[in-house]
Scaffold this active site. Structure first.
Site, PDB file in Angstrom:
ATOM      1  N   CYS A   1       0.844  -1.187   0.000  1.00  0.00           N
ATOM      2  CA  CYS A   1       0.000   0.000   0.000  1.00  0.00           C
ATOM      3  C   CYS A   1       0.882   1.239   0.000  1.00  0.00           C
ATOM      4  CB  CYS A   1      -0.950   0.095   1.184  1.00  0.00           C
ATOM      5  SG  CYS A   1      -2.141  -1.222   1.271  1.00  0.00           S
TER       6      CYS A   1
ATOM      7  N   ARG B   1       4.066  -0.547  -4.675  1.00  0.00           N
ATOM      8  CA  ARG B   1       3.730  -1.044  -3.335  1.00  0.00           C
ATOM      9  C   ARG B   1       2.385  -1.760  -3.298  1.00  0.00           C
ATOM     10  NH1 ARG B   1       6.955   1.712   0.493  1.00  0.00           N
ATOM     11  NH2 ARG B   1       5.548   1.025   2.119  1.00  0.00           N
TER      12      ARG B   1
ATOM     13  N   TRP C   1      -2.801  -2.670  -1.684  1.00  0.00           N
ATOM     14  CA  TRP C   1      -2.509  -4.103  -1.799  1.00  0.00           C
ATOM     15  C   TRP C   1      -3.388  -4.745  -0.726  1.00  0.00           C
ATOM     16  CZ3 TRP C   1      -0.747  -8.033   1.375  1.00  0.00           C
ATOM     17  CH2 TRP C   1      -0.313  -9.202   0.721  1.00  0.00           C
TER      18      TRP C   1
ATOM     19  N   ASN D   1      -1.961   2.241   5.680  1.00  0.00           N
ATOM     20  CA  ASN D   1      -1.095   1.137   5.250  1.00  0.00           C
ATOM     21  C   ASN D   1      -0.786   0.334   6.507  1.00  0.00           C
ATOM     22  OD1 ASN D   1       0.952  -0.504   4.234  1.00  0.00           O
ATOM     23  ND2 ASN D   1       2.498   1.097   4.317  1.00  0.00           N
ATOM     24  N   GLY D   2      -1.078  -0.958   6.482  1.00  0.00           N
ATOM     25  CA  GLY D   2      -0.801  -1.783   7.663  1.00  0.00           C
ATOM     26  C   GLY D   2      -1.969  -2.705   7.944  1.00  0.00           C
TER      27      GLY D   2
ATOM     28  N   GLU E   1      16.806 -18.780  -6.372  1.00  0.00           N
ATOM     29  CA  GLU E   1      16.491 -17.419  -6.811  1.00  0.00           C
ATOM     30  C   GLU E   1      15.981 -17.412  -8.256  1.00  0.00           C
ATOM     31  OE1 GLU E   1      15.889 -14.715  -5.566  1.00  0.00           O
ATOM     32  OE2 GLU E   1      16.239 -13.202  -7.091  1.00  0.00           O
TER      33      GLU E   1
ATOM     34  N   LYS F   1      12.320 -15.970  -9.283  1.00  0.00           N
ATOM     35  CA  LYS F   1      12.104 -14.923 -10.303  1.00  0.00           C
ATOM     36  C   LYS F   1      11.060 -15.387 -11.306  1.00  0.00           C
ATOM     37  CE  LYS F   1      13.321 -12.229  -8.837  1.00  0.00           C
ATOM     38  NZ  LYS F   1      14.041 -11.890  -7.656  1.00  0.00           N
TER      39      LYS F   1
ATOM     40  N   GLU G   1       7.437 -15.540  -9.825  1.00  0.00           N
ATOM     41  CA  GLU G   1       6.870 -14.224  -9.539  1.00  0.00           C
ATOM     42  C   GLU G   1       6.300 -13.533 -10.762  1.00  0.00           C
ATOM     43  OE1 GLU G   1       9.075 -11.595  -6.387  1.00  0.00           O
ATOM     44  OE2 GLU G   1      10.504 -12.514  -7.745  1.00  0.00           O
TER      45      GLU G   1
ATOM     46  N   HIS H   1      16.364 -37.537  -4.964  1.00  0.00           N
ATOM     47  CA  HIS H   1      15.607 -37.878  -3.765  1.00  0.00           C
ATOM     48  C   HIS H   1      14.152 -37.427  -3.855  1.00  0.00           C
ATOM     49  CE1 HIS H   1      19.263 -39.222  -1.806  1.00  0.00           C
ATOM     50  NE2 HIS H   1      19.840 -38.180  -2.373  1.00  0.00           N
TER      51      HIS H   1
ATOM     52  N   LYS I   1       5.932  -4.806  -3.725  1.00  0.00           N
ATOM     53  CA  LYS I   1       7.283  -4.673  -3.220  1.00  0.00           C
ATOM     54  C   LYS I   1       7.169  -4.117  -1.816  1.00  0.00           C
ATOM     55  CE  LYS I   1      11.659  -3.511  -5.199  1.00  0.00           C
ATOM     56  NZ  LYS I   1      12.028  -4.875  -5.605  1.00  0.00           N
TER      57      LYS I   1
HETATM   58  C1  F6R Z   1      11.481 -11.158  -4.897  1.00  0.00           C
HETATM   59  C2  F6R Z   1      11.382 -10.083  -3.944  1.00  0.00           C
HETATM   60  C3  F6R Z   1      10.981 -10.400  -2.567  1.00  0.00           C
HETATM   61  C4  F6R Z   1      11.830  -9.586  -1.579  1.00  0.00           C
HETATM   62  C5  F6R Z   1      11.330  -9.792  -0.145  1.00  0.00           C
HETATM   63  C6  F6R Z   1      12.191  -9.051   0.856  1.00  0.00           C
HETATM   64  O1  F6R Z   1      11.849 -10.725  -6.167  1.00  0.00           O
HETATM   65  O2  F6R Z   1      11.605  -8.951  -4.281  1.00  0.00           O
HETATM   66  O3  F6R Z   1      11.077 -11.758  -2.297  1.00  0.00           O
HETATM   67  O4  F6R Z   1      13.157  -9.978  -1.705  1.00  0.00           O
HETATM   68  O5  F6R Z   1      10.018  -9.345  -0.037  1.00  0.00           O
HETATM   69  O6  F6R Z   1      12.194  -7.686   0.602  1.00  0.00           O
HETATM   70  P1  F6R Z   1      13.322  -6.750   1.190  1.00  0.00           P
HETATM   71  O7  F6R Z   1      14.605  -7.153   0.586  1.00  0.00           O
HETATM   72  O8  F6R Z   1      12.901  -5.372   0.777  1.00  0.00           O
HETATM   73  O9  F6R Z   1      13.312  -6.941   2.669  1.00  0.00           O
END
Ligand code: F6R
Length: 614
Positions: free
Chosen positions: A2, A27, A74, A100-101, A487, A491, A494, A510, A609
């Site tokens: 948010c 956000r 969000w 936000n929260g 990772e 990616k 996501e 396994h 994010k």
């Molecule tokens: C994946 C991604 C998330 C962040 C996670 C932690 O591409 O961006 O998995 O890595 O939410 O976020 P930060 O690093 O901001 O604490």
């Protein structure tokens, strides 16, 4: 998670708020809204969908006003629709609030208000706050100010919030408060902005104040004052000048922020390293942690905590610190760490890794560790973020703002810092100067390695064009490259919504091997290092089961070529720098697969994010 923005000043707030929302859209983007005060009236518009859709509704109106608030959501409580969108308006239609929260005790407050005859319209936790403020302000035996009503309401709620609230009956006032969710106050010439981060502010002013938990700011007739929510005590805060350019927060000629940020890695890794090497001595300089360096050196154990991609960086950090510094390292998801009976004493060091510096679980893990008396260090990208301010010391990644929801350049910068930290610790222990120099030289050459990887984009596109219809992908790597497999898979999930798993290559036998057939692409991370022959054997096993083999290597050979359906070759480098360069080609692969599938790269469904709620 948010985005909120508020404006008061001489300008019409609507364009300022909409531009701010666009900057904050990373956000959350399931609904958006604005509320403004104009000529003694409260006007508001809120709509499901993105900020652009809100904008088109607003364009058909004459709504304006010098004081306003806005929100991009969000969803946590209540589906994304017009009614659940913010701002929330109280039943008298005089107060508007953005939040936000999460308000954890919203249901009990809601039931009590309903008993008092307060009607509710939404399914959100946030509406409770605005109705409670309204009740305390308008339906109170004693007359209290709007500010005191906000304060009183906030003391009844449990949970996390960043709020901005306005009231028709106190039309020059904008009140904001923070408990757990970030807020930045921008102080311009005759105008003020308040936002979830600095990006909506920098067009108007570079002077900001970061609010801390339990702080409330009241902006009234050109003045602001900051006080404690509970005690009303005035807090004197220092002004910070922000050093962020508009270009850094725009995507320029790139179609997506993610692609821009993948390309930024041509310089962002070097930016992270700048001024931090000492080639002569085969070591690094990390000024941010110098006060605590001897504690780290003598630590009995190090915990690394983080979430998501940053957690993957932590796994590589464990590998590197244990290898170079010979200190035991435990890597924990912050969401688990915060509730576990972890073993922490004064010889323990906690390293928290976070791009945003605002992730709620990571922050909670830091606070818990501090309470237990251990030193906490942060590896953060966002200067001024809560984690960077609350840890005892830390190292910034200096990679510039990361706006694409899928983390790319922040991850490679985190790995860079972890290599530098491991080397610095190692050099104080048994790592030789020559060994240090070799690693530094490889890091120093990284810009040209990245340029050459980016030139592979046609090859990557070819792989994507031939595999995008797959429903599942498997990523396999060994040792320091196992977290890179995790990772790569993250990616892909996501941004393309393809199910993907990362595994240590030898673990395939396994269980995951059962999934392999002619429809399963398997991405092998296969540098020609000491694990190469083992990975080759795993490739043979997949080949025997008709899996589609995509190999990432630093040197082709005939056998690899005969076994692989596709080979992506990246420059040969130091084995501890390879995870950085390899992750870039995996980012490119995820990006191209998502493009083939027509996905919304920068705003993947359900994600946001900066996860500022638990
Ligand atoms: C994946 C991604 C998330 C962040 C996670 C932690 O591409 O961006 O998995 O890595 O939410 O976020 P930060 O690093 O901001 O604490």
């Amino acid at each position: 998670m948010c985005g909120i923005v508020g404006y008061v000043g001489s300008k019409d707030s609507i364009p300022v708020l909409l531009r701010g929302l666009k900057r904050l859209e990373y956000r959350g983007y399931d609904s958006a809204g604005v509320a403004v005060l104009h000529e003694n009236n409260l006007h508001f518009i809120k709509k499901a969908g993105k900020v652009s859709s809100l904008q088109s509704f607003i364009d058909d109106t004459t709504i304006k006003g010098n004081l306003g608030i806005a929100h991009t959501r969000w969803a946590t409580h209540g589906e994304p629709n017009d009614i659940n969108a913010h701002p929330h308006i109280d039943h008298t239609e005089k107060i508007a609030l953005v939040h936000n929260g999460i308000i954890e005790n919203y249901d009990s407050i809601k039931q009590a208000l309903i008993k008092r005859g307060v009607p509710f319209t939404s399914n959100t936790d946030s509406e409770v706050l605005v109705q409670l403020i309204s009740e305390l302000y308008y339906n109170n035996n004693e007359k209290i100010s709007f500010e005191d009503a906000v304060r009183a309401a906030l003391q009844e709620v449990i949970g996390a919030y960043g709020i901005v609230v306005i009231c028709k009956d106190e039309p020059n006032k904008l009140i904001a408060a923070r408990m757990g969710s970030p807020l930045v106050l921008g102080i311009g010439e005759g105008e003020f902005l308040i936002a979830s981060d600095a990006s909506p502010i920098i067009e108007y002013t570079r002077n900001v104040i970061y609010l801390d938990d339990n702080e409330l700011v009241t902006i009234d007739d050109g003045h602001y004052s900051i006080s404690k929510i509970d005690s009303k005590n005035i807090v004197n805060k220092t002004l910070t000048k922000i050093d962020l350019t508009i270009e850094e927060i725009e995507k320029g000629e790139f179609p997506h922020f993610m692609l821009k940020e993948i390309h930024d890695q041509q310089h962002s890794i070097s930016d992270t390293m700048r001024g931090r090497f000492n080639l002569e001595d085969g070591t690094t300089q990390l000024g941010g942690i110098s006060d605590y360096f001897s504690n780290i050196l003598s630590a009995s154990r190090i915990y690394i905590t983080a979430c998501g991609t940053s957690w993957h960086a932590g796994l590589i950090g464990k590998h590197l610190i244990e290898e170079y510094a010979r200190v035991p390292v435990h890597v924990e998801y912050a969401s688990e760490f915060r509730y576990r009976n972890v073993i922490i004493d004064s010889d323990t060091i906690l390293i928290a890794i976070s791009q945003s510096g605002e992730t709620a679980d990571t922050l909670a893990a830091i606070r818990k560790t501090k309470k237990l008396g251990a030193i906490t260090l942060g590896i953060c990208n966002v200067v001024g973020s809560t984690i960077s301010r609350e840890t005892h010391a830390g190292i910034f990644t200096h990679t510039g703002p990361e706006i694409g929801v899928a983390s790319t350049k922040a991850f490679t910068a985190q790995l860079t810092i972890l290599i530098m930290l491991a080397l610095k610790l190692g050099r104080k222990k048994n790592v030789s100067k020559n060994r240090g120099k070799k690693l530094i030289r490889a890091l120093r050459d990284i810009d040209q390695d990245v340029v050459s990887i980016l030139k592979n984009s046609d090859e990557v596109k070819k792989v994507a064009k031939n595999t995008w219809k797959a429903n599942n992908f498997l990523y396999l790597g060994r040792g320091v490259n196992f977290p890179i497999a995790l990772e790569g898979a993250l990616k892909l999930k996501e941004i393309s919504y393809i199910h993907a798993e990362g595994y240590p290559a030898a673990e395939m036998k396994h269980g995951p091997i059962a999934l392999i057939d002619e429809n399963m692409p398997v991405v092998f991370i296969a540098p020609q290092d000491d694990s190469f022959s083992k990975v080759l054997a795993n490739i043979e096993e997949v080949k025997a089961r008709n899996g589609i083999i995509i190999t990432i290597t630093d040197k082709k050979n005939n056998l690899l070529e005969s076994l692989s359906d596709y080979i992506l070759t990246i420059p040969n480098t130091h084995k501890h720098v390879f995870p950085i360069t390899c992750s870039i080609i995996l980012q490119m692969l995820a990006y191209e697969l998502a493009i083939c599938r027509g996905c919304e790269i920068d705003q993947p469904r359900n994600l946001a994010k900066s996860v500022t709620v638990e």
